[in-house]
Enzyme design. Structure first.
Site, PDB file in Angstrom:
ATOM      1  N   SER A  39     -20.820  27.625  16.668  1.00 37.62           N
ATOM      2  CA  SER A  39     -22.255  27.361  16.808  1.00 37.62           C
ATOM      3  C   SER A  39     -22.995  27.138  15.496  1.00 37.62           C
ATOM      4  O   SER A  39     -24.095  26.597  15.500  1.00 37.62           O
ATOM      5  CB  SER A  39     -22.931  28.487  17.588  1.00 37.62           C
ATOM      6  N   LYS A  80     -27.246  33.156  13.667  1.00 35.77           N
ATOM      7  CA  LYS A  80     -28.015  31.915  13.823  1.00 35.77           C
ATOM      8  C   LYS A  80     -28.976  31.776  12.645  1.00 35.77           C
ATOM      9  O   LYS A  80     -29.100  32.659  11.819  1.00 35.77           O
ATOM     10  CB  LYS A  80     -28.829  31.927  15.130  1.00 35.77           C
TER      11      LYS A  80
END
Length: 186
Positions: A39, A80
């Protein structure tokens, strides 16, 4: 014999102090994390090992584009990038990030944008109001996070905004594998 007992006692004491210090440092200041999945590609690779600074946000505010680790659930931490900060409105339209209606460059996505097929968008279009919670602006003590691999990332678009008390810390140092050892800057 007394000297030998004293030497053993000194060694045991030194080891206990070392373990106590290691426990304190790991619990309150720094911790290792292993990147799990694609990701954050190409910035971070699956299985990269990093150090998390757990105390930085106790003395400083988060900044746009910081890479953070947060509790996504009781069993799982995610890594993230902070995109939106408290008080801001965030939208993405035609692969362009807008904060409070102003275009914001994302330098870490430049290569991806240049290499993608012209018909494929890197980031699906969204507005803050469309995300879970339907906020008009990011509330205090929350941030909006996205993965750098926008088409393959479970982030605020699905999870909603992330409360600051769920953030473990900021990470920017890859220490393993050695050939990828580096400090990540924006």
């Amino acid at each position: 014999m007394a000297k030998q007992k004293s030497e053993w006692f000194d060694w045991i004491k030194a080891l206990l102090i070392a373990f106590a210090l290691a426990f304190i440092v790991r619990t309150f200041f720094f911790a290792p994390i292993v990147v799990d999945g694609p990701s954050m590609m190409p910035t971070l690779h699956d299985r990269d090992q990093m150090i998390v600074n757990k105390f930085l946000y106790d003395i400083d505010e988060p900044k746009r584009f910081d890479i953070v680790v947060f509790h996504a659930s009781d069993q799982k931490d995610f890594i993230k990038r902070i995109i939106g900060l408290p008080g801001e409105h965030v939208a993405v339209d035609d692969d362009v990030l807008y904060i409070n209606g102003e275009e914001v460059k994302e330098p870490f996505l430049t290569a991806q944008k240049q290499n993608r097929m012209s018909t494929n968008s890197l980031t699906s279009e969204f507005k803050l109001e469309e995300l879970p919670g339907e906020y008009k602006q990011i509330p205090e003590d929350h941030v909006l996070v996205l993965g750098d691999n926008r088409n393959n990332s479970t982030d605020s678009r699905m999870l909603g905004l992330i409360p600051m008390d769920q953030i473990v810390g900021k990470t920017s140092l890859i220490y393993w594998p050695f050939d990828r050892m580096q400090t990540i800057s924006k």
